[in-house]
Design a protein around this motif. Structure first.
Motif, PDB file in Angstrom:
ATOM      1  N   TRP A 234      37.392  49.930  50.284  1.00 18.89           N
ATOM      2  CA  TRP A 234      38.150  49.702  49.065  1.00 18.89           C
ATOM      3  C   TRP A 234      37.405  48.948  47.963  1.00 18.89           C
ATOM      4  CZ3 TRP A 234      41.809  52.869  48.622  1.00 18.89           C
ATOM      5  CH2 TRP A 234      42.629  53.223  49.700  1.00 18.89           C
ATOM      6  N   LEU A 235      36.170  48.504  48.198  1.00 19.73           N
ATOM      7  CA  LEU A 235      35.481  47.740  47.157  1.00 19.73           C
ATOM      8  C   LEU A 235      35.394  48.485  45.827  1.00 19.73           C
ATOM      9  CD1 LEU A 235      33.930  45.151  46.375  1.00 19.73           C
ATOM     10  CD2 LEU A 235      31.835  46.331  47.063  1.00 19.73           C
ATOM     11  N   PRO A 236      35.004  49.773  45.797  1.00 19.32           N
ATOM     12  CA  PRO A 236      34.960  50.457  44.489  1.00 19.32           C
ATOM     13  C   PRO A 236      36.306  50.449  43.770  1.00 19.32           C
ATOM     14  CG  PRO A 236      33.780  51.737  46.135  1.00 19.32           C
ATOM     15  CD  PRO A 236      34.493  50.655  46.885  1.00 19.32           C
ATOM     16  N   GLN A 237      37.402  50.673  44.517  1.00 21.56           N
ATOM     17  CA  GLN A 237      38.725  50.705  43.883  1.00 21.56           C
ATOM     18  C   GLN A 237      39.158  49.317  43.421  1.00 21.56           C
ATOM     19  OE1 GLN A 237      37.826  52.403  46.511  1.00 21.56           O
ATOM     20  NE2 GLN A 237      38.299  54.521  46.035  1.00 21.56           N
ATOM     21  N   ILE A 238      38.838  48.281  44.210  1.00 20.47           N
ATOM     22  CA  ILE A 238      39.203  46.926  43.806  1.00 20.47           C
ATOM     23  C   ILE A 238      38.453  46.521  42.540  1.00 20.47           C
ATOM     24  CG2 ILE A 238      39.097  44.486  44.457  1.00 20.47           C
ATOM     25  CD1 ILE A 238      39.577  45.315  47.346  1.00 20.47           C
ATOM     26  N   MET A 239      37.159  46.851  42.479  1.00 22.24           N
ATOM     27  CA  MET A 239      36.388  46.510  41.298  1.00 22.24           C
ATOM     28  C   MET A 239      36.841  47.338  40.094  1.00 22.24           C
ATOM     29  SD  MET A 239      34.672  44.068  42.448  1.00 22.24           S
ATOM     30  CE  MET A 239      33.634  43.689  41.035  1.00 22.24           C
ATOM     31  N   HIS A 240      37.262  48.574  40.343  1.00 22.79           N
ATOM     32  CA  HIS A 240      37.813  49.388  39.259  1.00 22.79           C
ATOM     33  C   HIS A 240      39.089  48.765  38.728  1.00 22.79           C
ATOM     34  CE1 HIS A 240      38.470  52.890  36.796  1.00 22.79           C
ATOM     35  NE2 HIS A 240      39.616  53.166  37.401  1.00 22.79           N
ATOM     36  N   ALA A 241      39.918  48.220  39.645  1.00 18.57           N
ATOM     37  CA  ALA A 241      41.147  47.541  39.221  1.00 18.57           C
ATOM     38  C   ALA A 241      40.840  46.293  38.413  1.00 18.57           C
ATOM     39  CB  ALA A 241      41.984  47.174  40.451  1.00 18.57           C
ATOM     40  N   ALA A 242      39.639  45.721  38.620  1.00 14.96           N
ATOM     41  CA  ALA A 242      39.246  44.536  37.861  1.00 14.96           C
ATOM     42  C   ALA A 242      38.715  44.883  36.480  1.00 14.96           C
ATOM     43  CB  ALA A 242      38.193  43.757  38.641  1.00 14.96           C
ATOM     44  N   GLY A 243      38.588  46.191  36.187  1.00  8.38           N
ATOM     45  CA  GLY A 243      38.160  46.606  34.864  1.00  8.38           C
ATOM     46  C   GLY A 243      36.778  47.197  34.789  1.00  8.38           C
ATOM     47  N   TYR A 244      36.116  47.330  35.926  1.00  5.58           N
ATOM     48  CA  TYR A 244      34.784  47.925  35.943  1.00  5.58           C
ATOM     49  C   TYR A 244      34.893  49.432  36.115  1.00  5.58           C
ATOM     50  CZ  TYR A 244      33.282  43.104  36.662  1.00  5.58           C
ATOM     51  OH  TYR A 244      33.074  41.760  36.525  1.00  5.58           O
ATOM     52  N   VAL A 355      45.015  46.745  54.952  1.00  7.11           N
ATOM     53  CA  VAL A 355      45.274  45.573  54.119  1.00  7.11           C
ATOM     54  C   VAL A 355      44.814  45.824  52.689  1.00  7.11           C
ATOM     55  CG1 VAL A 355      44.613  43.163  53.716  1.00  7.11           C
ATOM     56  CG2 VAL A 355      45.223  43.926  56.014  1.00  7.11           C
ATOM     57  N   GLY A 356      43.597  46.359  52.537  1.00 10.26           N
ATOM     58  CA  GLY A 356      43.097  46.655  51.191  1.00 10.26           C
ATOM     59  C   GLY A 356      43.965  47.658  50.469  1.00 10.26           C
ATOM     60  N   GLY A 357      44.387  48.705  51.178  1.00  9.27           N
ATOM     61  CA  GLY A 357      45.256  49.710  50.565  1.00  9.27           C
ATOM     62  C   GLY A 357      46.600  49.135  50.167  1.00  9.27           C
ATOM     63  N   GLY A 358      47.142  48.250  50.999  1.00 10.16           N
ATOM     64  CA  GLY A 358      48.422  47.618  50.664  1.00 10.16           C
ATOM     65  C   GLY A 358      48.330  46.752  49.423  1.00 10.16           C
ATOM     66  N   LEU A 359      47.249  46.006  49.295  1.00  6.08           N
ATOM     67  CA  LEU A 359      47.067  45.170  48.107  1.00  6.08           C
ATOM     68  C   LEU A 359      46.892  46.012  46.852  1.00  6.08           C
ATOM     69  CD1 LEU A 359      44.653  42.508  49.658  1.00  6.08           C
ATOM     70  CD2 LEU A 359      47.007  42.113  48.919  1.00  6.08           C
ATOM     71  N   LEU A 360      46.176  47.126  46.979  1.00  5.37           N
ATOM     72  CA  LEU A 360      46.023  48.022  45.840  1.00  5.37           C
ATOM     73  C   LEU A 360      47.361  48.638  45.442  1.00  5.37           C
ATOM     74  CD1 LEU A 360      42.670  49.791  46.744  1.00  5.37           C
ATOM     75  CD2 LEU A 360      43.135  48.607  44.587  1.00  5.37           C
ATOM     76  N   GLY A 363      49.376  46.376  43.481  1.00  2.79           N
ATOM     77  CA  GLY A 363      48.822  46.020  42.177  1.00  2.79           C
ATOM     78  C   GLY A 363      48.233  44.628  42.107  1.00  2.79           C
ATOM     79  N   ILE A 364      47.894  44.028  43.252  1.00  2.02           N
ATOM     80  CA  ILE A 364      47.362  42.663  43.250  1.00  2.02           C
ATOM     81  C   ILE A 364      46.002  42.599  43.945  1.00  2.02           C
ATOM     82  CG2 ILE A 364      49.612  41.552  43.121  1.00  2.02           C
ATOM     83  CD1 ILE A 364      49.485  41.139  46.146  1.00  2.02           C
ATOM     84  N   ALA A 365      45.311  43.749  44.025  1.00  3.90           N
ATOM     85  CA  ALA A 365      44.034  43.786  44.744  1.00  3.90           C
ATOM     86  C   ALA A 365      42.999  42.873  44.105  1.00  3.90           C
ATOM     87  CB  ALA A 365      43.513  45.216  44.802  1.00  3.90           C
ATOM     88  N   TYR A 366      43.066  42.711  42.771  1.00  3.43           N
ATOM     89  CA  TYR A 366      42.160  41.789  42.094  1.00  3.43           C
ATOM     90  C   TYR A 366      42.993  40.738  41.378  1.00  3.43           C
ATOM     91  CZ  TYR A 366      38.344  39.893  39.383  1.00  3.43           C
ATOM     92  OH  TYR A 366      37.404  39.042  38.862  1.00  3.43           O
ATOM     93  N   PRO A 367      42.776  39.454  41.653  1.00  2.00           N
ATOM     94  CA  PRO A 367      41.729  38.886  42.513  1.00  2.00           C
ATOM     95  C   PRO A 367      42.160  38.629  43.958  1.00  2.00           C
ATOM     96  CG  PRO A 367      42.786  37.123  41.320  1.00  2.00           C
ATOM     97  CD  PRO A 367      43.484  38.397  40.889  1.00  2.00           C
ATOM     98  N   TRP A 368      43.445  38.887  44.276  1.00  6.76           N
ATOM     99  CA  TRP A 368      43.957  38.439  45.568  1.00  6.76           C
ATOM    100  C   TRP A 368      43.309  39.138  46.744  1.00  6.76           C
ATOM    101  CZ3 TRP A 368      46.288  34.044  46.096  1.00  6.76           C
ATOM    102  CH2 TRP A 368      46.926  33.495  44.980  1.00  6.76           C
ATOM    103  N   GLY A 369      42.797  40.368  46.528  1.00  4.84           N
ATOM    104  CA  GLY A 369      42.111  41.046  47.618  1.00  4.84           C
ATOM    105  C   GLY A 369      40.923  40.232  48.117  1.00  4.84           C
ATOM    106  N   PHE A 370      40.168  39.654  47.188  1.00  4.33           N
ATOM    107  CA  PHE A 370      39.004  38.864  47.581  1.00  4.33           C
ATOM    108  C   PHE A 370      39.421  37.539  48.219  1.00  4.33           C
ATOM    109  CE2 PHE A 370      37.062  41.522  44.182  1.00  4.33           C
ATOM    110  CZ  PHE A 370      36.185  42.208  45.013  1.00  4.33           C
TER     111      PHE A 370
END
Length: 418
Positions: A234-244, A355-360, A363-370
């Motif tokens: 899920w790292l690419p999707q989490i970073m995409h959610a952060a605006g990258y 867990v990563g999919g659930g956070l995504l 809608g709280i994968a960033y920053p709470w995923g990290f």
């Protein structure tokens, strides 16, 4: 010895990543009417197979030897991987992938135990363990590159052929040149029957003071694999959610895995010199620290550096858990201890993506995923700290070479490893 075991793990890593490479093509071509849901089910069934394979391989290795157990594992996943290329339907493909996963689950524990026991006489068991585990990342990279080159020309089935064919060279080399573990040979020479060893090894993980260490190892490897599989998925999707952008996100994933290779190599060497217990705890703390740092807004060059350091600690912290088990468990249960640690840890491999999919989805994968993954790393450090500093077998877990005396007492190997 080390190159052969490393190559077996390279093939293991190639095969493990093959599904991630072929699924996008299979879904776009609507092969057998696959959907994302059915593809996820196939992948999950494969993880279940790996869990079963890892749990089984310890008893097998204690009974017939590390050498034969590793060769059987490689032959198993290579054979069923090759058959997967000819699967006529989704149900048959699923069964074949499950069968291949039994061998995949057994390969890494068998390879790690084999090289660690061989290198222990030189005080290099931890660095041998982590070096072998770099094979997984190398295999994963080779699989991704092969997919880009081969699939456009030959279709998705070629990936399973490419993953299986090297075994036709590797297995004969292993049969000829891979020696048996000195520890297993010493137990055989001491007239401990293989049936007795296989029967008693699992029970030995929970008695004579080993219960605390066993549970702590299971928790630590659960957390370690949860980090690895959660971030790789899920790292690419989490970073995409952060605006990258997605392009940047894929670069982040590559940086994470490049850091992992260096972390493997340096972590094992530090463990051999300073003690595997301290190194394991420190590596989990490092993973937690740098993952938590991702919750901050950082300049992009700094972000890449932090990501490299996160990969440096995350992947090798899990490898050091395997090295740690080599120091704690006595000879007659070592392979079983490593195998069950790996098998239980596979449950973390399943939970990480969930867990990563659930956070995504929330809608709280960033920053709470990290922050969640940082907490997981912290729990891994606590679990490693819970393992007693002195093994119930009477050894300090911080000093290497626990089988050196046993190895010195065993006659030299013959060419075929017997």
């Amino acid at each position: 010895m080390l190159p052969l075991c490393w190559m077996s793990v390279v093939l293991d890593g190639f095969d493990l990543v093959a599904l991630a490479v072929v699924f996008p093509v299979m879904l776009s071509e609507q092969v057998w009417g696959l959907t994302p849901g059915s593809a996820s089910a196939i992948a999950t069934i494969g993880l279940v197979g790996m869990t079963i394979g890892a749990l089984m391989i310890g008893t097998v290795a204690e009974t017939i030897g590390r050498r034969k157990a590793l060769i059987i594992s490689v032959a198993c996943f290579s054979l069923f991987t090759l058959l997967s290329a000819a699967a006529p339907s989704a149900p048959v493909f699923t069964i074949l992938r499950f069968a291949a996963s039994l061998g995949l689950g057994g390969c890494l524990p068998a390879a790690v135990t084999t090289v660690a026991e061989y290198k222990a006489r030189k005080g290099q068991s931890s660095s041998a363990t982590t070096t072998v585990m770099t094979g997984y990342n190398v295999g994963a990279v080779l699989c991704a590159v092969s997919g880009m080159v081969l699939i456009p020309q030959f279709g998705w089935r070629v990936m399973f052929v490419a993953g299986a064919l090297p075994a036709f060279v590797l297995i004969p080399l292993m049969l000829r040149n891979l020696p048996e573990s000195d520890v297993f040979r010493a137990a055989r020479d001491a007239a401990v029957t293989r049936a007795q060893v296989g029967r008693d090894a699992l029970a030995g993980l929970f008695r004579d003071g080993f219960l605390r260490a066993t549970v702590a190892f299971w928790v630590a490897t659960f957390m370690g694999l949860m980090l690895i599989y959660g971030l790789n998925t899920w790292l690419p999707q989490i970073m995409h959610a952060a605006g990258y952008s997605i392009g940047h996100s894929l670069g982040f994933l590559l940086t994470l895995n490049l850091g992992a290779i260096l972390g493997y190599l340096l972590g094992g060497r530090l463990a051999d010199r300073k003690g595997v217990r301290k190194a394991t705890i420190g590596w989990f703390v490092g993973a937690a620290t740098f993952l938590a740092t991702f919750g901050l807004r950082l300049p992009e060059p700094v972000l890449y550096g932090v990501l490299f350091l996160a990969g440096f600690f995350v992947f090798s912290s899990q490898a050091l858990v395997y090295a740690y088990t080599q120091r704690v468990y006595p000879d007659h249960v070592r392979a079983t201890g490593v195998a069950w640690t790996a098998g239980v840890g596979r449950l973390g491999a399943i939970c990480g993506p969930l867990v990563g999919g659930g956070l995504l989805s929330a809608g709280i994968a960033y920053p709470w995923g990290f922050y969640v993954f940082a907490l997981v790393g912290g729990l891994g450090a606590v679990a490693a700290w819970v393992v007693p500093a002195t093994s119930p077998a009477g050894r300090k877990t911080s000093s290497p070479g626990d089988v050196a005396e046993v190895a010195a007492a065993v006659p030299a190997r013959t060419e075929d490893g017997h």
